[in-house]
Design an enzyme around this catalytic site. Structure first.
Site, PDB file in Angstrom:
ATOM      1  N   CYS A   1       0.825  -1.212   0.000  1.00 29.02           N
ATOM      2  CA  CYS A   1       0.000   0.000   0.000  1.00 29.02           C
ATOM      3  C   CYS A   1       0.862   1.267   0.000  1.00 29.02           C
ATOM      4  O   CYS A   1       0.348   2.366  -0.206  1.00 29.02           O
ATOM      5  CB  CYS A   1      -0.919   0.012   1.214  1.00 29.02           C
TER       6      CYS A   1
ATOM      7  N   ILE B   1      -5.775 -27.713   2.768  1.00 27.92           N
ATOM      8  CA  ILE B   1      -5.339 -26.494   2.074  1.00 27.92           C
ATOM      9  C   ILE B   1      -6.252 -25.320   2.435  1.00 27.92           C
ATOM     10  O   ILE B   1      -7.474 -25.418   2.338  1.00 27.92           O
ATOM     11  CB  ILE B   1      -5.329 -26.696   0.539  1.00 27.92           C
ATOM     12  N   TYR B   2      -5.634 -24.254   2.835  1.00 30.60           N
ATOM     13  CA  TYR B   2      -6.342 -23.013   3.177  1.00 30.60           C
ATOM     14  C   TYR B   2      -5.989 -21.944   2.144  1.00 30.60           C
ATOM     15  O   TYR B   2      -4.966 -22.032   1.477  1.00 30.60           O
ATOM     16  CB  TYR B   2      -5.928 -22.535   4.563  1.00 30.60           C
TER      17      TYR B   2
ATOM     18  N   GLY C   1      -6.523 -13.898   1.483  1.00 31.50           N
ATOM     19  CA  GLY C   1      -6.093 -12.729   0.719  1.00 31.50           C
ATOM     20  C   GLY C   1      -6.877 -12.534  -0.574  1.00 31.50           C
ATOM     21  O   GLY C   1      -7.983 -13.065  -0.742  1.00 31.50           O
TER      22      GLY C   1
END
Lengths: 540, 540
Positions: free
Chosen positions: B42, B271-272, B275
């Site tokens: 950012c 599995i995760y 984002g």
């Protein structure tokens, strides 16, 4: 319908104008014993300091403007001296002419405010108070003379603002406070930076000090010292203005304010009361409290108009949120503080953190000291305090809103707050408070408070850098930087470990690391920063 | 337990570091195909503009610092090219050596982010995108040459930030946006001041414009015009990076992101995903949405670590709160906007107000344009937008928190927000929004929206002063100042009246007054200011 409003500021005028919007035909009379209505009382200190340059800026409305816009009959310097409930009349003294007259009402709204508490000290009549424009006029007149020194008695919100503003005018200023901290709505370790900031800007701050007498040119303290004081300003608190209500036989509450129900109605169904004179219901306990804040006065004034117009309304219990500017510092608080929770025997857990006001990589970020108090039984947020140069009011407003919405302290972790580098961080300070609370709640984190460190069992380990440790260390702490801790943990003696860093974050990592290695470890909540602030507060 | 994290920024690194804090013994490997991890994405526009002076400030962590502090094996320029779910291995290409190797996992966390959407336009390969430090390096290198003009394609948050920052460097900048407004998360009348502010600072803003080709030195629009463009920056949005997940047979969601459950788990229980690549659940409808915001990425990364460590966790549905600085202006939004509500056929009521950022009598106050959308059936807050020079992020954060706490729009009236003259008003802008909503809900107020004025039946009455009316009037409006309205109401023709003032407040008083006199009257919501902004938006 004829409605008389006693008191033409904040709550009273909110009631009168709202009532006109709801009822074009009502007869509305506002009786104000002072010379002005609808003035900016929160702006008075800034007028004295010169930040507000024009006196006219303080006068938001005049009797003429209120007549033109709202057809309200506003009479300044007209003091109600008696309420006759049986005949539903008030006896009014015109302070300009001395004439006394009667005015009848169908509904009466009491918004008489509060009067400054004046201690019984010889010479105190020399002290000014600062409640209305006439007070400000008198002080401004005094300041126009040869005034070089001032003593402000009382280090609450108004006292601190007055000290700042008199200092901004170049006066030699001393702030005298009976307690051992300024801003007693804050806990001592949170108020310490405020006293520091006052001192940085040349205000002498005398804590634990009491005026014994106020002779010409000085204030003498009970410890025998004499402070130069061409001008003396007294702001040690206010008492609800209840004489009219009491004389009329209206019920007063346990705190000495006018007792009202949830529609702001007094014990007489035709009489309402709002503002500093009326008691509020505390959001945590439901008990009666006095909260002399403008937000609630205005809100309840509006609500009374709704009630008089026949609407179903109910005042919310009060959380009390307040903020003060102290030179370039901001201090704010909402809800209960730790002192009050402790005194009441209410279960609580405190957390201290020092997050950046915005992303550290964007210029201008500064640390906010943030404290959140919650009930460990149900994670209800009990209160919060914050002090810093930027972003303080925002975080307290967010937490006050979370409290109003019944969010738990752990829910703060999930708030989606506006993030761009100039405004905050991807993990906002309020989110961070939620993370910490969550860790404490599920046992991931264990902390010790700054005031529990003395005599706490265990080895104190400073996980900051050697440079930080060398600059300022807690006596007795061993220094092992966090990044070496994993490899050097074997150096630590057996038994309990108390780790600390500068603000609590590296300490948390260290506590987790050591726990993961099978050691018993706790983290000093808020780190060196909170400990040092607390120590400075208790040493003062 | 061996955990592999794909992607070393925001969500991925939050997962990795949190997991270490929860499990000192886990083996944690982070595979990042880019050259950097944990950088301040950012902050990239501000590095280009020079506000962030040091490139190092962008690099919050390095593989070395993460190894030292968290014992995480971070491998940059290591790209996972394949996931073999059956064998629980990933195939990794070391982009430096070209070597390919396998790595096994017990749990895999996908945080691959999003890639810029690139339109099919000749020469578009000349355009830069700005997603990581290497992108910023390339642009910085280009800017070091003889670059005088830039075209930014895409007027979203990043595009606006990029345009500002390139302009701050002294470039001749044009912002090209296909829609007829910048910042499409805002409604057009709220975005209009943003475009105005860009123009004030010398950025050309081309709305409803589309690049046709990107030859050397310019950008040609579909309407034939050619814009000077030594540098072209493309920021028309991002697409979730799902190729690995898709190739591995993981379920994608309706929006094209990786489908996850409330614990961020994909269709493979080992599995995760978190984002920008993962879909979120919308707080209003529960539907799948894409929300490429840093707050949620970090939050969900932390949550995944908790889930892997065996804790009961559940992601909250997303409200989406965002903010952007545009020179000295701030624009922020939370929840749904009016366009989206209208398109979805969701019942809503809009309110516009323009309260002061703080007390008007204290120097430095400016107006905030604030819009709140709520469901008229239950007063649920659906969204809010604000634009102004000061205090915008605070008010949007407060409303986002109120939404999270399930407060109704009327409850905003009762919020106790921190008030002292430098910070707010006794009636804070958020309180004012609550008052207006309450008035609309109980029928006290009736409003017409800026876009409904054209062709609306009734006499338009401007209740501002003659001077305000003379300066800028809505065509066809009769001018009777509010303070004369009571006496002059008889001058008004029969039939419905539409009153308006500058920002909506005097108009409300006028509407109440006329209603009290038995007339049918509605108030132009947000007054002349909102009408003019809306008109400017639709004229653009």
């Amino acid at each position: 319908m004829k409605v008389i409003v006693i008191g033409g500021v904040a709550g009273g005028m909110s009631a009168a104008t709202r009532l006109r919007r709801l009822d074009e035909r009502a007869e509305i009379v506002v009786l104000e014993r002072g010379a002005h209505v609808s003035y900016a009382n929160c702006g008075l200190p800034y007028y004295l300091g010169g930040t507000i340059e024009e006196r006219d800026a303080l006068l938001l409305q005049t009797p003429e403007s209120l007549a033109a816009r709202f057809r309200i009959d506003v009479r300044v310097r007209n003091e109600v001296v008696r309420i006759d409930r049986a005949s539903r009349t008030v006896e009014v003294r015109d302070l300009t002419t001395g004439r006394t007259y009667e005015e009848s009402y169908d509904r009466l709204v009491l918004s008489p405010g509060a009067r400054p508490f004046v201690p019984d000290v010889p010479g105190i009549e020399r002290a000014h108070t600062l409640r209305d424009v006439s007070d400000a006029d008198r002080i401004a007149e005094a300041l126009a003379g040869d005034v070089r020194s001032a003593v402000v008695i009382g280090g609450g919100f108004i006292g601190v603002e007055a000290a700042e503003n008199l200092r901004e005018r170049g006066l030699d200023v001393t702030l005298v406070e009976l307690a051992d901290q300024v801003l007693t709505p804050l806990d001592p370790e949170m108020a310490a930076p405020v006293a520091d900031r006052l001192r940085t800007h040349g205000v002498r701050v005398e804590l634990g000090a009491q005026a014994a007498k106020v002779p010409a040119g000085s204030v003498e303290l009970t410890d025998g010292r004499s402070l130069p004081a061409d001008l003396v300003l007294l702001s040690i608190g206010v008492r609800p203005e209840t004489s009219l209500a009491r004389d009329a036989g209206l019920d007063l509450g346990p705190r000495g304010g006018i007792a009202v129900d949830e529609t702001q109605r007094t014990s007489d169904p035709d009489i309402y009361a709002v503002g500093d004179a009326a008691e509020k219901r505390d959001a945590l306990t439901g008990e009666s409290v006095l909260v002399p804040l403008a937000n609630l006065a205005n809100r309840h004034g509006r609500l009374v108009a709704d009630a008089i117009a026949g609407r179903e309304v109910r005042a919310r219990a009060a959380t009390s949120t307040a903020v003060v500017q102290v030179f370039d510092l901001t201090a704010a608080a909402t809800g209960w503080n730790e002192k009050r929770l402790r005194a009441a025997g209410h279960p609580y857990q405190a957390i201290h953190l020092h997050p950046g006001s915005h992303a550290g990589y964007y210029p201008g970020a500064s640390l906010i000291a943030l404290k959140v108090l919650f009930d460990p039984r149900d994670q209800r947020i009990l209160g919060a305090q914050a002090v810093g140069d930027d972003g303080v009011d925002k975080r307290i407003d967010v937490i006050a809103t979370a409290m109003a919405g019944g969010l738990t302290v752990c829910d703060l972790a999930d708030l989606e707050l506006a993030y761009a580098p100039p405004y905050g961080s991807a993990k906002d300070p309020v989110n961070m408070a939620g993370f910490i609370a969550e860790n404490l709640t599920n046992g991931t984190a264990r902390t010790v408070q700054w005031h529990e460190l003395d005599g706490a069992e265990g080895t104190l380990v400073d996980v900051r850098s050697p440079a930080e440790h060398a600059a300022d260390a807690i006596p007795g702490a061993v220094n092992i930087p966090l990044d070496e801790l994993r490899d050097r943990a074997a150096e630590l003696p057996e038994g309990k470990l108390i780790v600390h860093c500068q603000v609590g974050l590296r300490g948390h990592n260290a506590q987790r690391l050591l726990t993961g290695l099978g050691r018993e470890a706790v983290n000093l909540d808020g780190g060196y920063a909170t400990w040092a602030a607390g120590r400075s507060a208790t040493a003062a």
